[in-house]
Design a protein around this motif. Structure first.
Motif, mmCIF file in Angstrom:
data_model
loop_
_atom_site.group_PDB
_atom_site.id
_atom_site.type_symbol
_atom_site.label_atom_id
_atom_site.label_comp_id
_atom_site.label_asym_id
_atom_site.label_seq_id
_atom_site.Cartn_x
_atom_site.Cartn_y
_atom_site.Cartn_z
ATOM 1 N N ARG A 250 102.751 55.625 25.370
ATOM 2 C CA ARG A 250 102.087 54.510 26.067
ATOM 3 C C ARG A 250 103.092 53.430 26.427
ATOM 4 N NH1 ARG A 250 98.344 54.626 21.911
ATOM 5 N NH2 ARG A 250 98.814 52.452 21.387
ATOM 6 N N ALA A 251 104.060 53.168 25.537
ATOM 7 C CA ALA A 251 105.079 52.157 25.836
ATOM 8 C C ALA A 251 105.923 52.573 27.037
ATOM 9 C CB ALA A 251 105.970 51.946 24.605
ATOM 10 N N LEU A 252 106.291 53.854 27.094
ATOM 11 C CA LEU A 252 107.033 54.334 28.254
ATOM 12 C C LEU A 252 106.209 54.192 29.537
ATOM 13 C CD1 LEU A 252 108.680 57.553 26.756
ATOM 14 C CD2 LEU A 252 109.802 55.388 27.333
ATOM 15 N N LEU A 253 104.919 54.509 29.433
ATOM 16 C CA LEU A 253 104.058 54.382 30.611
ATOM 17 C C LEU A 253 103.924 52.924 31.032
ATOM 18 C CD1 LEU A 253 101.289 56.972 29.677
ATOM 19 C CD2 LEU A 253 102.868 57.109 31.610
ATOM 20 N N TRP A 254 103.872 52.015 30.066
ATOM 21 C CA TRP A 254 103.829 50.594 30.418
ATOM 22 C C TRP A 254 105.074 50.204 31.215
ATOM 23 C CZ3 TRP A 254 100.435 46.698 30.396
ATOM 24 C CH2 TRP A 254 99.242 46.861 29.701
ATOM 25 N N GLY A 255 106.239 50.657 30.743
ATOM 26 C CA GLY A 255 107.464 50.344 31.465
ATOM 27 C C GLY A 255 107.507 50.996 32.833
ATOM 28 N N TYR A 256 107.066 52.247 32.888
ATOM 29 C CA TYR A 256 107.036 52.976 34.160
ATOM 30 C C TYR A 256 106.135 52.264 35.152
ATOM 31 C CZ TYR A 256 107.204 57.288 36.988
ATOM 32 O OH TYR A 256 107.410 58.213 37.975
ATOM 33 N N TRP A 257 104.978 51.801 34.656
ATOM 34 C CA TRP A 257 104.031 51.073 35.523
ATOM 35 C C TRP A 257 104.624 49.731 35.966
ATOM 36 C CZ3 TRP A 257 101.819 46.367 33.796
ATOM 37 C CH2 TRP A 257 100.914 45.807 34.695
ATOM 38 N N LEU A 258 105.243 49.018 35.018
ATOM 39 C CA LEU A 258 105.752 47.685 35.323
ATOM 40 C C LEU A 258 106.870 47.737 36.346
ATOM 41 C CD1 LEU A 258 105.527 44.669 34.559
ATOM 42 C CD2 LEU A 258 107.274 45.097 32.807
ATOM 43 N N LEU A 259 107.757 48.729 36.232
ATOM 44 C CA LEU A 259 108.931 48.773 37.100
ATOM 45 C C LEU A 259 108.638 49.347 38.480
ATOM 46 C CD1 LEU A 259 111.699 49.918 34.587
ATOM 47 C CD2 LEU A 259 111.302 47.619 35.499
ATOM 48 N N SER A 260 107.739 50.346 38.562
ATOM 49 C CA SER A 260 107.590 51.013 39.863
ATOM 50 C C SER A 260 106.182 51.509 40.155
ATOM 51 C CB SER A 260 108.547 52.207 39.941
ATOM 52 O OG SER A 260 108.203 53.176 38.958
ATOM 53 N N GLY A 261 105.186 51.096 39.351
ATOM 54 C CA GLY A 261 103.848 51.624 39.585
ATOM 55 C C GLY A 261 103.814 53.132 39.465
ATOM 56 N N TYR A 262 104.410 53.645 38.382
ATOM 57 C CA TYR A 262 104.480 55.083 38.111
ATOM 58 C C TYR A 262 105.238 55.849 39.206
ATOM 59 C CZ TYR A 262 100.638 53.513 35.176
ATOM 60 O OH TYR A 262 99.856 52.820 34.292
ATOM 61 N N GLY A 263 106.272 55.193 39.754
ATOM 62 C CA GLY A 263 107.049 55.857 40.784
ATOM 63 C C GLY A 263 106.318 55.994 42.104
ATOM 64 N N LEU A 264 105.277 55.170 42.314
ATOM 65 C CA LEU A 264 104.469 55.271 43.531
ATOM 66 C C LEU A 264 104.431 53.975 44.327
ATOM 67 C CD1 LEU A 264 101.438 57.247 42.054
ATOM 68 C CD2 LEU A 264 103.242 58.145 43.521
ATOM 69 N N ARG A 265 105.015 52.908 43.789
ATOM 70 C CA ARG A 265 104.984 51.623 44.476
ATOM 71 C C ARG A 265 106.420 51.217 44.788
ATOM 72 N NH1 ARG A 265 100.803 53.429 44.806
ATOM 73 N NH2 ARG A 265 98.772 52.611 44.150
ATOM 74 N N ALA A 266 106.875 51.553 45.990
ATOM 75 C CA ALA A 266 108.250 51.257 46.388
ATOM 76 C C ALA A 266 108.507 49.755 46.406
ATOM 77 C CB ALA A 266 108.534 51.867 47.762
ATOM 78 N N SER A 267 107.521 48.987 46.820
ATOM 79 C CA SER A 267 107.712 47.537 46.897
ATOM 80 C C SER A 267 107.968 46.954 45.516
ATOM 81 C CB SER A 267 106.474 46.893 47.516
ATOM 82 O OG SER A 267 105.309 47.197 46.747
ATOM 83 N N ARG A 268 107.307 47.499 44.492
ATOM 84 C CA ARG A 268 107.526 46.982 43.136
ATOM 85 C C ARG A 268 108.926 47.324 42.650
ATOM 86 N NH1 ARG A 268 102.960 48.235 38.757
ATOM 87 N NH2 ARG A 268 101.769 47.505 40.573
ATOM 88 N N ALA A 269 109.349 48.559 42.899
ATOM 89 C CA ALA A 269 110.691 48.954 42.474
ATOM 90 C C ALA A 269 111.765 48.155 43.229
ATOM 91 C CB ALA A 269 110.886 50.448 42.695
ATOM 92 N N LEU A 270 111.570 47.975 44.531
ATOM 93 C CA LEU A 270 112.537 47.198 45.309
ATOM 94 C C LEU A 270 112.532 45.740 44.883
ATOM 95 C CD1 LEU A 270 111.964 48.742 48.857
ATOM 96 C CD2 LEU A 270 113.948 49.074 47.349
#
Length: 662
Positions: free
Chosen positions: A529-549
């Protein structure tokens, strides 16, 4: 024991007993004695059929138009019936006029013609038998008409007949052609348990009161181009031949529950102004519309044994536990469809029909008050084997998928609509948040509404778009799906989109799956769950380019600031050479020493230092070393940048790739 029918038992009335034989027929003639009802003090021991000619004339001359008659159990020849009706003829209308008429248990041995007769009182033909042709054409029954248990061995004609009161045909048997063409039923009518061995024609008939055909059996064809103003019930009716209900109109509730259609069942242009109930009906022959139902069309538990095409315009259609044993195409308009626990033995396609239906003759079907958007909303596929289900141009924003089998093999064609998260900005504590736009399952809506403690909306009120929508079991946590229940649904639907080569369409379902795993405190370990929280926070699970950028820009800015402040030395280190010259003029040894970078002092944020920091940062993004001399802190800052920033860039690229992958 006695009975009022023309059976083998002694009737309840004083009977004629003509021809009685102790061995073969101890009862004899069952016709009622005329003497008590002739209105004259003449000793008559026999029924009308067995009176002497002189006595019969006396009786018939005693009758006047509108008189009450009691001829129970009497056997009529065609001539005797003609003489009776002539004696009761109204001189004004030239038609027979009867008051109370008691023909219970009577037997009409040849043709019986009551054409144009009028019955002002109760007409009792209970248990009567018509061995020849029976004609009740244009007869008027102003009070009750009772044909309970009667039998028509020949043709039965009730064309244009008018029933002002109750019309009771319960248990009647029609062995030949039967016609109620143009009949008018103003009161309650019962054809329950009736057997139609020949064709039954109810075309142009009008039923103003409750009409019951419960348990009726139609051995050959049944034609109903009729109008039912009151309730109509065909529960447990059996149609062995064709059943034509084309252009029939049902103004009130119509029930065909438990009915069986062994032949073609034609419901073209049928109009149901109320609810239509086909619960547990069985269609062995074909069934097709188009049907218009202003209320609920309930086909729950129905069985379709052959390929069918259903054209339905209705507010709500229920297919709960419906069984399709062959292929089916269901074309709908305006409808909310419930497929809960339906059984599919062959492919079934549910599609929204874009234009009004047309009849077989090309006429536009009247859709009346169905003025809402004509789209189709599927509200449940729970318990359905989705491997055989195809949904085309449907709205699944309220659809419940929990409990469906092979959901990963569900085919979604055309424009499919799912629910969306609440719109606008919201406060979580003191922190404003805005939900990511994506496709959401109804089960997630219900869970989030339950965990947020939202009150259920008032009945009939649509929840606002800025809130999660509660489910029907809200706020019961035991009946509301948990994240560990919803995550597999997202996973299977994601696979269904991926298998159909719709990678961009699968992205939202991957997002939803990760969201449910991130909130699942029972099936997902804490570290995951902690990894998923980080994944969500940084890039929306690798699906939100605007968040990662965005995070990449923040990281680059922080790297530049840190390098300018602590990473770049005060000046470039200088090399110095020192040597020792021996007095003897021998060999000279030079030692070159590079000074360690010095931490900056003074003004650190200059344009020159910014240019150097930017160059280092940009090289870190593409995982390259700039070769720039750095302080000890700068070295660690660069190392961190070279790990984090390429990762963020890769996540942004991954998100873009997920949206454009073919």
């Amino acid at each position: 024991m006695s009975t009022s029918s023309a059976g083998s038992l002694t009737p309840s009335w004083p009977h004629c007993a003509h021809g009685a034989d102790p061995d073969t027929d101890p009862v004899g003639c069952r016709g009622i004695r005329v003497s008590a009802f002739a209105g004259r003090a003449i000793p008559m021991r026999f029924c009308l059929a067995h009176l002497s000619e002189a006595s019969r004339d006396i009786y018939l001359r005693s009758l006047t138009p509108g008189a009450n008659i009691d001829l129970r159990g009497t056997t009529f020849t065609e001539d005797l019936l003609t003489r009776l009706l002539t004696a009761l003829q109204d001189p004004t209308t030239q038609r027979p006029h009867l008051g109370d008429a008691r023909f219970r248990g009577a037997r009409f041995g040849s043709n019986a013609d009551f054409h144009g007769a009028r019955f002002d009182g109760s007409a009792d033909f209970h248990g009567a038998r018509f061995d020849g042709v029976a004609r009740f054409v244009k007869v008027q029954f102003t009070s009750g008409a009772h044909f309970y248990g009667a039998r028509f061995a020949g043709e039965a004609g009730f064309g244009g007949v008018q029933f002002t009161g109750i019309a009771n045909f319960y248990g009647t048997r029609f062995d030949d052609e039967t016609s109620f063409y143009g009949a008018r039923f103003a009161g309650r009518v019962s054809f329950g348990g009736v057997q139609f061995t020949g064709n039954a024609n109810f075309c142009e008939a009008r039923f103003a009161g409750v009409a019951s055909f419960d348990g009726a059996q139609f051995t050959t064809h049944a034609l109903f181009d009729a109008k039912f103003t009151g309730e109509a019930s065909f529960s447990d009716a059996q149609f062995a031949g064709g059943a034509w209900f084309e252009r029939s109109r049902f103004s009130d509730h119509a029930s065909f529950s438990g009915a069986r259609f062994d032949g073609p069942a034609w419901f073209g242009e049928v109009w149901f102004a109320g609810n239509a109930d086909f619960v547990a009906a069985r269609f062995v022959g074909s069934f097709w519309g188009p049907v218009t139902c202003v209320g609920v069309l309930d086909l729950s538990g129905a069985v379709f044994e052959v390929p069918v095409t259903l054209d339905i315009a209705a507010r709500q259609v229920l297919f709960m536990r419906t069984r399709w044993e062959s292929t089916a195409t269901i074309r709908l308009r305006y409808a909310s469809v419930d497929l809960k626990h339906a059984v599919l033995a062959a492919p079934v396609a549910v599609a929204a029909h874009p234009a009004p239906f047309t009849s077989a003759e090309g006429r536009l079907v009247d859709e009346g008050p169905l003025t809402d958007p004509a789209g189709v909303r599927v509200v449940s596929v729970q318990g359905v084997d989705a491997a055989l289900l195809v949904l085309t141009d449907t709205d699944l924003s309220d659809c419940l998928f929990s409990g469906a089998f092979h959901l990963d093999q569900l085919r979604l064609e055309g424009r499919t609509v799912f629910a969306s998260p609440p719109t606008g900005w919201h406060l979580q504590g003191i922190r404003p948040v805005r939900w990511t736009r994506r496709r959401v399952l109804a089960e997630e809506h219900h869970w989030r509404a339950q965990t947020a403690g939202q009150p259920p909306p008032p009945p009939g009120v649509t929840p606002p778009t800025d809130r999660w929508r509660p489910g029907s079991d809200h706020p019961d946590p035991e009946l509301t799906p948990d994240p560990d229940d919803v995550a597999p649904l997202y996973r299977q639907l994601r696979k269904a989109f991926e298998d159909s080569k719709n990678e961009p369409g699968a992205a939202d379902f991957y997002y939803g799956e990760c969201e449910m795993r991130r909130h699942d405190h029972t099936g997902t370990p804490r570290v995951e769950r902690a990894l998923l929280w980080g994944y969500w926070l940084l890039s929306g699970y690798g699906l939100r380019a605007s968040r990662a950028l965005g995070w990449l820009a923040v990281s680059m800015l922080a790297t530049i600031v840190l390098l300018m402040g602590f990473g770049l030395p005060a000046s470039s280190p200088k090399q110095e050479a020192t040597g020792t010259v021996p007095p003897s003029g021998g060999e000279v040894t030079l030692t070159i020493d590079k000074q360690p970078p010095q931490n900056p002092t003074g003004d650190r944020f200059t344009s020159d230092r910014f240019e150097k920091a930017l160059s280092i940062t940009l090289n870190s993004v593409v995982f390259r070393s700039s070769g720039q001399d750095l302080t000890t802190a700068g070295t660690y800052i660069e190392m961190t940048s070279r790990l984090l920033e390429p990762t963020l860039l890769a996540l942004a690229v991954l998100a873009v790739r997920g949206r454009i992958k073919r």
